[in-house]
Scaffold this motif. Structure first.
Motif, PDB file in Angstrom:
ATOM      1  N   GLN B  60     -36.752   9.307 -42.500  1.00  0.00           N
ATOM      2  CA  GLN B  60     -37.802   8.302 -42.396  1.00  0.00           C
ATOM      3  C   GLN B  60     -37.364   6.951 -42.920  1.00  0.00           C
ATOM      4  N   SER B  61     -36.603   6.970 -43.984  1.00  0.00           N
ATOM      5  CA  SER B  61     -36.186   5.689 -44.528  1.00  0.00           C
ATOM      6  C   SER B  61     -35.183   5.932 -45.626  1.00  0.00           C
ATOM      7  N   ILE B  62     -34.390   4.908 -45.846  1.00  0.00           N
ATOM      8  CA  ILE B  62     -33.363   5.019 -46.855  1.00  0.00           C
ATOM      9  C   ILE B  62     -33.962   5.099 -48.254  1.00  0.00           C
ATOM     10  N   ILE B  63     -35.223   4.654 -48.402  1.00  0.00           N
ATOM     11  CA  ILE B  63     -35.786   4.699 -49.756  1.00  0.00           C
ATOM     12  C   ILE B  63     -36.561   5.981 -50.030  1.00  0.00           C
ATOM     13  N   GLN B  64     -36.674   6.847 -49.020  1.00  0.00           N
ATOM     14  CA  GLN B  64     -37.278   8.153 -49.287  1.00  0.00           C
ATOM     15  C   GLN B  64     -36.182   9.100 -49.792  1.00  0.00           C
ATOM     16  N   PRO B  65     -36.537   9.959 -50.753  1.00  0.00           N
ATOM     17  CA  PRO B  65     -35.490  10.815 -51.328  1.00  0.00           C
ATOM     18  C   PRO B  65     -35.197  12.060 -50.487  1.00  0.00           C
ATOM     19  N   LEU B  66     -34.085  12.724 -50.826  1.00  0.00           N
ATOM     20  CA  LEU B  66     -33.768  14.055 -50.290  1.00  0.00           C
ATOM     21  C   LEU B  66     -33.866  15.032 -51.452  1.00  0.00           C
ATOM     22  N   MET B  67     -34.032  16.324 -51.138  1.00  0.00           N
ATOM     23  CA  MET B  67     -34.074  17.313 -52.212  1.00  0.00           C
ATOM     24  C   MET B  67     -32.646  17.782 -52.503  1.00  0.00           C
ATOM     25  N   GLN B  68     -32.313  17.831 -53.789  1.00  0.00           N
ATOM     26  CA  GLN B  68     -30.945  18.222 -54.157  1.00  0.00           C
ATOM     27  C   GLN B  68     -30.521  19.597 -53.613  1.00  0.00           C
ATOM     28  N   PRO B  69     -31.397  20.628 -53.708  1.00  0.00           N
ATOM     29  CA  PRO B  69     -30.928  21.958 -53.280  1.00  0.00           C
ATOM     30  C   PRO B  69     -30.495  21.995 -51.817  1.00  0.00           C
ATOM     31  N   ALA B  70     -31.012  21.054 -51.006  1.00  0.00           N
ATOM     32  CA  ALA B  70     -30.667  21.054 -49.583  1.00  0.00           C
ATOM     33  C   ALA B  70     -29.175  20.899 -49.374  1.00  0.00           C
ATOM     34  N   ILE B  71     -28.481  20.335 -50.358  1.00  0.00           N
ATOM     35  CA  ILE B  71     -27.047  20.105 -50.164  1.00  0.00           C
ATOM     36  C   ILE B  71     -26.284  21.423 -50.038  1.00  0.00           C
ATOM     37  N   GLU B  72     -26.852  22.500 -50.602  1.00  0.00           N
ATOM     38  CA  GLU B  72     -26.171  23.801 -50.504  1.00  0.00           C
ATOM     39  C   GLU B  72     -26.031  24.220 -49.043  1.00  0.00           C
ATOM     40  N   ARG B  73     -27.053  23.864 -48.234  1.00  0.00           N
ATOM     41  CA  ARG B  73     -26.977  24.205 -46.808  1.00  0.00           C
ATOM     42  C   ARG B  73     -25.876  23.398 -46.120  1.00  0.00           C
ATOM     43  N   VAL B  74     -25.696  22.180 -46.577  1.00  0.00           N
ATOM     44  CA  VAL B  74     -24.618  21.366 -45.999  1.00  0.00           C
ATOM     45  C   VAL B  74     -23.264  21.953 -46.385  1.00  0.00           C
ATOM     46  N   ARG B  75     -23.159  22.390 -47.647  1.00  0.00           N
ATOM     47  CA  ARG B  75     -21.871  22.918 -48.127  1.00  0.00           C
ATOM     48  C   ARG B  75     -21.466  24.173 -47.382  1.00  0.00           C
ATOM     49  N   LYS B  76     -22.487  24.906 -46.884  1.00  0.00           N
ATOM     50  CA  LYS B  76     -22.160  26.145 -46.169  1.00  0.00           C
ATOM     51  C   LYS B  76     -21.661  25.890 -44.755  1.00  0.00           C
ATOM     52  N   MET B  77     -21.844  24.682 -44.267  1.00  0.00           N
ATOM     53  CA  MET B  77     -21.389  24.406 -42.892  1.00  0.00           C
ATOM     54  C   MET B  77     -19.867  24.516 -42.830  1.00  0.00           C
ATOM     55  N   PRO B  78     -19.356  25.239 -41.791  1.00  0.00           N
ATOM     56  CA  PRO B  78     -17.898  25.410 -41.712  1.00  0.00           C
ATOM     57  C   PRO B  78     -17.174  24.075 -41.504  1.00  0.00           C
ATOM     58  N   GLN B  79     -17.870  23.103 -40.922  1.00  0.00           N
ATOM     59  CA  GLN B  79     -17.215  21.826 -40.624  1.00  0.00           C
ATOM     60  C   GLN B  79     -16.996  20.979 -41.867  1.00  0.00           C
ATOM     61  N   VAL B  80     -17.761  21.297 -42.940  1.00  0.00           N
ATOM     62  CA  VAL B  80     -17.750  20.424 -44.116  1.00  0.00           C
ATOM     63  C   VAL B  80     -16.819  20.991 -45.183  1.00  0.00           C
ATOM     64  N   SER B  81     -15.899  20.179 -45.648  1.00  0.00           N
ATOM     65  CA  SER B  81     -15.001  20.681 -46.687  1.00  0.00           C
ATOM     66  C   SER B  81     -15.549  20.411 -48.077  1.00  0.00           C
ATOM     67  N   ASN B  82     -16.128  19.268 -48.263  1.00  0.00           N
ATOM     68  CA  ASN B  82     -16.709  18.924 -49.566  1.00  0.00           C
ATOM     69  C   ASN B  82     -17.989  18.151 -49.332  1.00  0.00           C
ATOM     70  N   ALA B  83     -18.956  18.333 -50.247  1.00  0.00           N
ATOM     71  CA  ALA B  83     -20.173  17.525 -50.141  1.00  0.00           C
ATOM     72  C   ALA B  83     -20.654  17.187 -51.538  1.00  0.00           C
ATOM     73  N   THR B  84     -21.232  16.022 -51.677  1.00  0.00           N
ATOM     74  CA  THR B  84     -21.756  15.623 -52.976  1.00  0.00           C
ATOM     75  C   THR B  84     -23.009  14.798 -52.745  1.00  0.00           C
ATOM     76  N   PHE B  85     -23.763  14.545 -53.817  1.00  0.00           N
ATOM     77  CA  PHE B  85     -24.938  13.686 -53.644  1.00  0.00           C
ATOM     78  C   PHE B  85     -24.920  12.588 -54.695  1.00  0.00           C
ATOM     79  N   ALA B  86     -25.636  11.530 -54.414  1.00  0.00           N
ATOM     80  CA  ALA B  86     -25.713  10.417 -55.357  1.00  0.00           C
ATOM     81  C   ALA B  86     -27.094   9.789 -55.278  1.00  0.00           C
ATOM     82  N   THR B  87     -27.485   9.189 -56.375  1.00  0.00           N
ATOM     83  CA  THR B  87     -28.815   8.576 -56.444  1.00  0.00           C
ATOM     84  C   THR B  87     -28.682   7.128 -56.880  1.00  0.00           C
ATOM     85  N   TRP B  88     -29.448   6.260 -56.233  1.00  0.00           N
ATOM     86  CA  TRP B  88     -29.431   4.854 -56.650  1.00  0.00           C
ATOM     87  C   TRP B  88     -30.134   4.697 -57.972  1.00  0.00           C
ATOM     88  N   PHE B  89     -29.535   3.938 -58.854  1.00  0.00           N
ATOM     89  CA  PHE B  89     -30.159   3.710 -60.144  1.00  0.00           C
ATOM     90  C   PHE B  89     -30.947   2.406 -60.117  1.00  0.00           C
TER      91      PHE B  89
END
Lengths: 391, 386
Positions: B60-89
């Motif tokens: 929806q927008s760059i200022i709406q957040p994502l949920m951290q646990p969702a990254i685990e689903r990204v990490r499980k993708m065979p195409q992805v070697s590494n994934a990380t998240f970051a938050t604007w301060f």
């Protein structure tokens, strides 16, 4: 005088012989007019947004340190505290707390993606907007997931019109109306009911900005001073609305200038020298002819004046073409520029004014005037005999 | 006389006209290369795409957040070697106008994704030990005169501490060297510190960054990643890192159109100049060309000589202009600290591109006047006086 007219007639008749030079002067002056007019219309359009965007009688309060509504926030408690403080200092003031965010929207085919500002408004917010009116459709009804959009936004992106659905939060909302207001920046926004939008974004009672309407500008300034002094206790920055928008738009104008000014200066030089070259070629090509004319009694001043006037006439014609082109392409269109502070697009009309058209035409003519001067002088000084012989 | 000599001699025959033609052409090419150079200053694609990184934000927008646990689903993708998240301060140092980028990062995974980042050993002890530790780029440390071990306070209107304060204390652990093409002034904060102390928004983050393995297609991976979350409450929008970075830096919308307009006009000016000077020289050299023809030069050969001469003039102007742009980019880079003019950059391929444009302009500009010449009977011109 008659001789001069004769020369002029002769020159105009023989223009077809020198079509490349004529085309060159004409097109250069047309494109110069076009580019000056387009940039100045952008600027005038943006400044027009400032003029009407903010009133001195309204204030905007933002959470400390933030220059933008996107990252500012107030809790319900803070809002209540501020209301008390403001009412104590000014009677009959209206305080409206609002939600502000932005959203990525796309047309049905997903060809065009835009980021637009979303504002959650209450009844008080509407009271604050001067001349707020619904242009088509209707106002959103309380308690329903309905939105209204600013008319500038719809005029640039027709696919954001009535009955279009937008996903905000996790649910779909329907656009039910198009609004207009004198606060021009708001006409690039999408509005919905604040409490529903807070729910949609799981924000609870958090507000991005507070708008305050007071009776007169002096009173408004007094409240700004009071609030900014209280800075340490209540976390906020208070500005008059005009000041707030002017700051944002100034930044956008700087962005336009940083590209426009150097480009225009270099293009002016380029077209100036290009006119010089065309004139030079034109005069050189007619050396012999001119010499013959001088030999049979035409004064060299007349000949030079005539070729000089022809050049200026061509460049005036070019400017007119440039103006017509600009009008044809941009008259009805709306410009869009990204507002870096709200991270959303601001739509505004291209304002093609007669002043900017005049400036553009005058610049083009001056270029022809200055560019044509050196070759004319050179041609005046040439001896008739050598010129005839040279051919 | 060799053919090249003929061409050069012909070109230099009318020095005044040559200069008058070359100067405006130079200016037109100058504005052309300047705009390309400025465009490059905003364009980071060049440096970033080799890293095969993709950035995921809330659809929806760059200022709406994502949920951290969702990254685990990204990490499980065979195409992805590494994934990380970051938050604007989103903080500032002391005064609201002293802003710069601060990212709260997951320190265990961030450096695997941004493997070009270098942390000198001097920065490591504090960074590993202290929960409030931050790493800063050398330029930022210089700007505020920060030394290792300094305690600083940043104020942010996005994050409130549990004690209702918006002032967050940090300790400077040292410097880090950012990757080329990324921001020159930025700060890395530990996400755990933000997470433990923030009042709202726990479990949320601003964006994910993932690296795509080299044997998978990036665009397909982007589509598949977004499909994973299509029906989730926080649908995602993923793009290449370069496109993501560009969306901040580049002035989108109509200003881009304006710069294209300037480019088009510059090209038009060059075209007009070359064709008008060509037309004029053809008129002047009618008799001479007829002589060439009489001597046995074919029409094709004569016209290629003329086209070559024309191209030479345009390329000469282009070369001068490119040199001016290169010199001025170095000078402006030294004088100016900030803004697009401080960072003008002409790359090898841009110069190739501009040269190609110059050559084609020289050729096409000569075509129109030449067409007429080719239709004429050249020998007839031997008789003509002019």
């Amino acid at each position: 005088m008659k001789l001069l007219l004769n020369c002029l007639l002769l020159d105009i008749k023989s223009l077809a012989q020198r079509r490349y030079e004529v085309a060159s002067i004409l097109i250069c002056s047309a494109s110069l007019t076009l580019i000056i007019l387009v940039f100045s219309s952008l600027r005038v359009g943006l400044s027009g947004v400032i003029e009407t965007a903010g009133s001195d009688k309204q204030l905007i309060l933002l959470g400390n340190g933030s220059e933008s509504e996107v990252i500012s926030s107030f809790s319900l408690q803070q809002v209540e505290q501020l209301k008390t403080l403001i009412n104590a200092n000014s009677r009959n003031s209206i305080v409206a707390s609002e939600l502000f965010t932005n959203i990525r929207v796309a047309d049905a085919a997903k060809h065009e993606v835009q980021v637009v500002a979303v504002r959650g408004v209450s009844d008080d917010s509407l009271k604050l907007r001067n001349h707020f009116s619904i242009q088509s459709g209707r106002m959103f009804s309380s308690g329903r997931r309905e939105l209204i959009v600013g008319d500038k936004l719809v005029s640039r992106f027709p696919w954001l019109g009535l009955n279009q659905k937008i996903t905000l939060g996790s649910l779909e909302w329907t656009i039910v109306g198009v609004f207009a207001t004198t606060e021009t920046v708001a006409e690039s926004e999408v509005w919905g009911e604040i409490s529903l939008l807070q729910d949609a974004y799981n924000r609870g009672a958090i507000f991005q900005s507070i708008r305050v309407g007071v009776e007169d500008a002096a009173n408004a300034q007094a409240i700004v001073n009071i609030l900014n002094q209280e800075n340490n206790r209540i976390n906020l920055v208070a500005k008059t609305q005009r000041h707030y928008y002017a700051g944002q738009i100034d930044e956008m104008i700087q962005f336009v200038d940083i590209i426009a000014i150097p480009s225009i200066i270099i293009l002016i030089l380029a077209t100036g020298f290009s006119t010089l070259q065309s004139m030079h070629t034109m005069i050189e090509a007619r050396q012999r002819e001119t010499a013959v004319l001088r030999a049979i009694g035409f004064s060299s001043l007349n000949l030079a004046t005539s070729i000089y006037s022809v050049t200026i006439l061509i460049s005036i014609a070019g400017s007119v073409v440039g103006i017509l082109l600009t009008l044809g392409i941009f008259l009805q269109s709306k410009a869009v520029i990204l507002n870096h502070l709200s991270l959303s697009e601001v739509v505004f009309p291209f304002s093609i004014t007669w002043q900017s058209a005049l400036i553009a035409v005058l610049t083009a003519i001056t270029i022809a005037f200055v560019g044509g001067l050196p070759p004319t002088f050179i041609s005046l000084n040439r001896s008739i005999v050598t010129a005839i012989r040279k051919g | 006389m060799s053919l090249l000599q003929i061409i050069v001699k012909n070109m230099l025959r009318k020095p005044v006209r040559l200069v008058l033609t070359v100067i405006p052409m130079c200016l037109a090419f100058f504005v052309f290369s300047l705009i390309i150079g400025i465009d490059n200053a905003y364009d980071v694609e060049f440096e970033l795409d080799e890293k095969r990184r993709i950035v995921t934000i809330n659809q929806q927008s760059i200022i709406q957040p994502l949920m951290q646990p969702a990254i685990e689903r990204v990490r499980k993708m065979p195409q992805v070697s590494n994934a990380t998240f970051a938050t604007w301060f989103g903080g500032y140092f002391l005064k609201p106008d002293q802003t710069f980028s601060q990212y709260a990062i997951e320190e265990d995974t961030y450096f695997a994704v941004y493997d070009g980042i270098q942390i000198p050993n001097t920065s490591l002890p504090l960074w590993l030990e202290d929960p409030t530790a931050v790493l800063v780029t050398p330029l930022l440390a210089e700007r505020f005169d920060w030394k290792v071990g300094d305690k600083i306070v940043l104020t942010t209107s996005i994050w409130t501490q549990k004690n209702f304060s918006n002032d967050w204390p940090f300790t400077i652990a040292g410097i880090f060297y950012a990757e080329d093409g990324t921001e020159e002034q930025s700060m890395l904060i530990k996400h755990t510190y933000l997470e433990r102390n923030r009042l709202f928004g726990r479990g949320m983050t601003s964006f994910f960054v993932s690296r795509v393995r080299s044997d998978y297609d990036i665009n397909n991976t982007i589509n598949q990643l977004d499909k994973l979350f299509e029906n989730s409450k926080n649908a995602t929008f993923t793009s290449k890192e370069s496109a993501f970075a560009e969306s901040f830096r580049r002035q989108l919308g109509d200003l881009a159109l304006m710069t294209k307009l300037v480019l088009a006009i510059a090209v038009l000016v060059v075209f007009l100049l070359t064709s008008s000077s060509m037309a004029q020289s053809l008129v002047e050299r009618k008799r001479e060309l007829a002589l060439f023809s009489a001597l046995g030069y074919s029409k094709r050969k004569i016209s290629s000589l003329l086209v070559a001469e024309n191209i030479l003039v345009v390329v000469l102007a282009m070369l001068i202009a490119t040199c001016i742009t290169l010199v001025s980019s170095v000078l402006l880079g030294q004088i100016l600290v900030d803004g697009p003019f401080s960072d003008i950059e002409l790359r090898f391929w841009d110069i190739v591109q501009i040269s190609a444009i110059a050559i084609s302009l020289g050729a096409t500009g000569a075509t129109l006047p030449l067409l007429k010449l080719l239709q004429e009977d050249m020998a007839a011109n031997l008789k003509s006086a002019i």
